[in-house]
Motif scaffolding. Structure first.
Motif, PDB file in Angstrom:
ATOM      1  N   GLN A  39       0.832  -1.208   0.000  1.00  0.00           N
ATOM      2  CA  GLN A  39       0.000   0.000   0.000  1.00  0.00           C
ATOM      3  C   GLN A  39       0.867   1.260   0.000  1.00  0.00           C
ATOM      4  OE1 GLN A  39      -2.523  -0.742   3.418  1.00  0.00           O
ATOM      5  NE2 GLN A  39      -3.969  -1.894   2.151  1.00  0.00           N
ATOM      6  N   SER A  40       1.855   1.261  -0.890  1.00  0.00           N
ATOM      7  CA  SER A  40       2.828   2.348  -0.961  1.00  0.00           C
ATOM      8  C   SER A  40       2.584   3.258  -2.159  1.00  0.00           C
ATOM      9  CB  SER A  40       4.240   1.767  -1.085  1.00  0.00           C
ATOM     10  OG  SER A  40       4.541   0.955   0.015  1.00  0.00           O
ATOM     11  N   GLU A  41       3.093   4.467  -2.042  1.00  0.00           N
ATOM     12  CA  GLU A  41       3.120   5.401  -3.167  1.00  0.00           C
ATOM     13  C   GLU A  41       4.133   4.866  -4.188  1.00  0.00           C
ATOM     14  OE1 GLU A  41       4.479  10.015  -4.005  1.00  0.00           O
ATOM     15  OE2 GLU A  41       4.153   9.357  -1.938  1.00  0.00           O
ATOM     16  N   ILE A  42       3.819   5.039  -5.469  1.00  0.00           N
ATOM     17  CA  ILE A  42       4.677   4.521  -6.537  1.00  0.00           C
ATOM     18  C   ILE A  42       5.234   5.683  -7.355  1.00  0.00           C
ATOM     19  CG2 ILE A  42       4.793   3.059  -8.598  1.00  0.00           C
ATOM     20  CD1 ILE A  42       2.226   1.650  -7.417  1.00  0.00           C
ATOM     21  N   ILE A  43       6.539   5.651  -7.579  1.00  0.00           N
ATOM     22  CA  ILE A  43       7.201   6.646  -8.406  1.00  0.00           C
ATOM     23  C   ILE A  43       8.000   5.904  -9.466  1.00  0.00           C
ATOM     24  CG2 ILE A  43       8.823   8.577  -8.493  1.00  0.00           C
ATOM     25  CD1 ILE A  43       7.516   7.641  -5.139  1.00  0.00           C
TER      26      ILE A  43
END
Length: 160
Positions: free
Chosen positions: A34-38
């Motif tokens: 459930q992490s931000e993706i870059i």
């Protein structure tokens, strides 16, 4: 034992058909946490974009319109963002952030990871021949040796 939350996953992609596997595995990892993706693409050597052998990669048709003898860095950057935007579409998540940087691959990946405070870096390990690795080095190896951020390395070598 203290649980560490992985808030940001940086996925480093080059312009190579293996980028699809790296993007998909990195995306799955980030979703599971459930992490931000870059998504990150590094512009280093224009000759890297010269291959006409690649079919479209995740819907991106390539850098065919570039003059690689006298590359226009603005045009190359815009094309790199187009590439990353096609990756976003392929993954089906419009919330993914994209970054394009210039520089040496390993240095730019590490600098970007530190700037954005990434918790993990997803990177591919290409199957170069041993002589190429000795002479040119390996971006993944350099990142691994210099990073203080955990790496998730995706092997992209074709199975024999």
């Amino acid at each position: 034992m203290k649980t560490i939350k992985m808030n940001k996953v940086l996925i480093a992609l080059d312009y190579n058909p293996t980028a699809k596997k790296i993007a998909e595995v990195g995306f799955s990892l980030a979703r599971a946490m459930q992490s931000e993706i870059i998504l990150l693409h590094i512009i280093s050597t224009p000759v890297d974009y010269a291959s006409t052998a690649y079919d479209p990669i995740m819907g991106f048709g390539g850098f065919a319109n570039l003059d690689l003898h006298q590359p226009d860095i603005k045009q190359l950057t815009n094309s790199a963002f187009d590439f990353l935007n096609n990756v976003k579409k392929h993954l089906g998540d419009s919330k993914i952030d994209t970054i394009v940087k210039e520089g040496e691959y390993a240095d730019a990946i590490l600098k970007t990871a530190n700037e954005i405070k990434a918790d993990v870096i997803v990177i591919g390990s290409h199957s170069k021949k041993w002589l190429e690795t000795i002479l040119l080095g390996s971006t993944t190896k350099e990142v691994l040796n210099q990073s203080n951020i955990p790496l998730f390395i995706v092997p992209t070598k074709k199975k024999v």
